[in-house]
Design a protein around this motif. Structure first.
Motif, mmCIF file in Angstrom:
data_model
loop_
_atom_site.group_PDB
_atom_site.id
_atom_site.type_symbol
_atom_site.label_atom_id
_atom_site.label_comp_id
_atom_site.label_asym_id
_atom_site.label_seq_id
_atom_site.Cartn_x
_atom_site.Cartn_y
_atom_site.Cartn_z
ATOM 1 N N GLU B 50 50.108 38.413 49.502
ATOM 2 C CA GLU B 50 49.327 38.651 50.716
ATOM 3 C C GLU B 50 48.618 37.350 51.071
ATOM 4 O O GLU B 50 48.318 36.547 50.194
ATOM 5 C CB GLU B 50 48.306 39.758 50.405
ATOM 6 C CG GLU B 50 47.480 40.224 51.589
ATOM 7 C CD GLU B 50 46.667 41.488 51.238
ATOM 8 O OE1 GLU B 50 47.116 42.274 50.379
ATOM 9 O OE2 GLU B 50 45.598 41.663 51.831
ATOM 10 N N LYS B 116 46.109 26.701 44.142
ATOM 11 C CA LYS B 116 45.931 27.842 43.229
ATOM 12 C C LYS B 116 44.654 28.608 43.529
ATOM 13 O O LYS B 116 44.643 29.839 43.490
ATOM 14 C CB LYS B 116 45.862 27.338 41.772
ATOM 15 C CG LYS B 116 47.197 27.090 41.151
ATOM 16 C CD LYS B 116 47.497 28.163 40.108
ATOM 17 C CE LYS B 116 48.934 28.102 39.662
ATOM 18 N NZ LYS B 116 49.530 29.429 39.552
ATOM 19 N N SER B 117 43.588 27.890 43.754
ATOM 20 C CA SER B 117 42.261 28.530 43.808
ATOM 21 C C SER B 117 41.558 28.486 45.155
ATOM 22 O O SER B 117 40.535 29.139 45.327
ATOM 23 C CB SER B 117 41.332 27.878 42.774
ATOM 24 O OG SER B 117 41.915 27.873 41.510
ATOM 25 N N PHE B 121 45.724 33.136 49.187
ATOM 26 C CA PHE B 121 46.899 33.935 48.822
ATOM 27 C C PHE B 121 46.505 34.838 47.653
ATOM 28 O O PHE B 121 45.701 34.449 46.806
ATOM 29 C CB PHE B 121 48.050 33.037 48.351
ATOM 30 C CG PHE B 121 48.659 32.183 49.414
ATOM 31 C CD1 PHE B 121 49.630 32.693 50.277
ATOM 32 C CD2 PHE B 121 48.275 30.856 49.549
ATOM 33 C CE1 PHE B 121 50.201 31.880 51.247
ATOM 34 C CE2 PHE B 121 48.841 30.042 50.529
ATOM 35 C CZ PHE B 121 49.798 30.564 51.380
ATOM 36 N N TRP B 122 47.100 36.020 47.611
ATOM 37 C CA TRP B 122 46.883 36.939 46.491
ATOM 38 C C TRP B 122 48.223 37.498 46.057
ATOM 39 O O TRP B 122 48.950 38.089 46.851
ATOM 40 C CB TRP B 122 45.926 38.073 46.903
ATOM 41 C CG TRP B 122 44.611 37.526 47.321
ATOM 42 C CD1 TRP B 122 43.562 37.210 46.506
ATOM 43 C CD2 TRP B 122 44.198 37.175 48.653
ATOM 44 N NE1 TRP B 122 42.529 36.688 47.253
ATOM 45 C CE2 TRP B 122 42.902 36.656 48.569
ATOM 46 C CE3 TRP B 122 44.819 37.246 49.914
ATOM 47 C CZ2 TRP B 122 42.200 36.219 49.684
ATOM 48 C CZ3 TRP B 122 44.121 36.804 51.022
ATOM 49 C CH2 TRP B 122 42.834 36.300 50.895
ATOM 50 N N LYS B 123 48.504 37.330 44.765
ATOM 51 C CA LYS B 123 49.795 37.766 44.229
ATOM 52 C C LYS B 123 49.666 39.154 43.604
ATOM 53 O O LYS B 123 48.692 39.433 42.898
ATOM 54 C CB LYS B 123 50.253 36.797 43.142
ATOM 55 C CG LYS B 123 50.597 35.412 43.636
ATOM 56 C CD LYS B 123 51.231 34.624 42.491
ATOM 57 C CE LYS B 123 51.545 33.204 42.896
ATOM 58 N NZ LYS B 123 50.825 32.225 42.078
ATOM 59 N N LYS B 124 50.677 39.973 43.821
ATOM 60 C CA LYS B 124 50.736 41.291 43.193
ATOM 61 C C LYS B 124 52.084 41.430 42.503
ATOM 62 O O LYS B 124 53.122 41.169 43.125
ATOM 63 C CB LYS B 124 50.580 42.369 44.258
ATOM 64 C CG LYS B 124 50.334 43.748 43.714
ATOM 65 C CD LYS B 124 50.130 44.729 44.854
ATOM 66 C CE LYS B 124 49.424 45.979 44.358
ATOM 67 N NZ LYS B 124 49.222 46.942 45.457
ATOM 68 N N TRP B 133 47.496 43.524 40.793
ATOM 69 C CA TRP B 133 47.113 42.224 41.347
ATOM 70 C C TRP B 133 46.977 41.230 40.207
ATOM 71 O O TRP B 133 46.432 41.552 39.152
ATOM 72 C CB TRP B 133 45.788 42.337 42.098
ATOM 73 C CG TRP B 133 45.923 43.157 43.340
ATOM 74 C CD1 TRP B 133 45.563 44.467 43.489
ATOM 75 C CD2 TRP B 133 46.488 42.754 44.590
ATOM 76 N NE1 TRP B 133 45.872 44.892 44.764
ATOM 77 C CE2 TRP B 133 46.436 43.859 45.454
ATOM 78 C CE3 TRP B 133 47.040 41.555 45.054
ATOM 79 C CZ2 TRP B 133 46.922 43.805 46.760
ATOM 80 C CZ3 TRP B 133 47.522 41.501 46.347
ATOM 81 C CH2 TRP B 133 47.453 42.603 47.192
ATOM 82 N N VAL B 134 47.455 40.036 40.428
ATOM 83 C CA VAL B 134 47.320 38.976 39.435
ATOM 84 C C VAL B 134 45.866 38.503 39.448
ATOM 85 O O VAL B 134 45.309 38.224 40.511
ATOM 86 C CB VAL B 134 48.267 37.799 39.770
ATOM 87 C CG1 VAL B 134 48.034 36.632 38.835
ATOM 88 C CG2 VAL B 134 49.726 38.259 39.714
ATOM 89 N N ALA B 135 45.254 38.466 38.279
ATOM 90 C CA ALA B 135 43.861 38.021 38.185
ATOM 91 C C ALA B 135 43.807 36.499 38.179
ATOM 92 O O ALA B 135 44.651 35.842 37.569
ATOM 93 C CB ALA B 135 43.224 38.575 36.919
ATOM 94 N N ALA B 136 42.815 35.968 38.869
ATOM 95 C CA ALA B 136 42.625 34.517 38.847
ATOM 96 C C ALA B 136 42.207 34.108 37.440
ATOM 97 O O ALA B 136 41.499 34.830 36.753
ATOM 98 C CB ALA B 136 41.559 34.122 39.854
#
Lengths: 82, 152
Positions: B50, B116-117, B121-124, B133-136
């Motif tokens: 997303e 990256k930070s 963007f947010w990866k699932k 959801w992938v945690a930072a």
């Protein structure tokens, strides 16, 4: 009026991607308090502010930032790009 | 300098060839391609990414501008995808060109650390019957520290 945008699990917990919010909040934190008081799903999304990031008009900001003149406030978890 | 945010798949090899053409006095090209990988425990079906349209492009442009201010780059490219991606597909790509290699390597690492930070963007990770959801990672946030201006 401020457009509030929600991304990733914040969007999922609240159940919608964006909404217009009638508010007189002076800061992001005041807006968060107003949203938290609305319904449990908002309280759940904003339970732990340290797990959230905020952007005002598409620029990263702090939760104590002023909202004067802001049109769009976005809430989301820490980003995971790359 | 070029930023592309897209859902369409891209060919990292073709992109790198196009990027490397006609570089003039640049003698170094560095590229990084991020690829969708399976979870360590396996069983991943796809990845969904997303993003925040508008802010994404602006944030990447700002990161690129910062890289240009720090290093003498002849050319730089960032491609980042969103939407549903299968395992093995390219997620994103960074390429940098400079006269000598140090600037190209450092700028590419800088771009990766910030993407990256600081790019929205947010990866699932989508499994057969689950999604998460992938945690930072703290280490990704910590990685930004090495680019801070040195303090006396």
């Amino acid at each position: 009026m401020i457009d509030c945008l929600y991304f990733a699990w914040v969007r999922e917990r609240i159940g919608l991607p964006r909404e217009r919010v009638e508010t007189s909040a002076a800061t992001v934190m005041e807006l968060v308090e107003e949203l938290r008081a609305r319904e449990p799903r908002y309280a759940a999304a904003f339970e732990d502010i340290s797990a959230l990031r905020v952007a005002i008009d598409q620029e990263l900001a702090d939760f104590d930032a002023a909202l004067a003149g802001a049109r769009e406030v976005a809430f989301f978890p820490p980003m995971t790009g790359g | 300098m070029s930023v592309r945010v897209q859902s369409a798949r891209f060919d990292a090899g073709a992109e790198l060839n196009a990027f490397s053409a006609g570089l003039g006095n640049a003698g170094a090209v560095v590229s990084f391609t991020g690829v969708v990988r399976d979870r360590d425990q396996g069983g991943m079906v796809a990845m969904e990414i997303e993003h925040y349209p508008g802010m994404t492009e602006a944030a990447i442009a700002k990161i690129l501008a910062e890289a240009e201010a720090r290093w003498d780059l002849v050319r730089a490219l960032v491609i980042h995808r969103h939407g549903r991606l299968e395992i093995g597909e390219p997620i994103m790509m960074v390429a940098t060109a400079s006269r000598h290699r140090v600037a190209a390597f450092e700028a590419a690492e800088f771009l990766m650390d910030y993407l990256k930070s600081r790019a929205p963007f947010w990866k699932k990770e989508i499994g057969a019957g689950d999604a998460a959801w992938v945690a930072a990672k703290d280490e990704d946030e910590d990685a930004l520290g090495r680019w801070s201006p040195k303090k006396d």
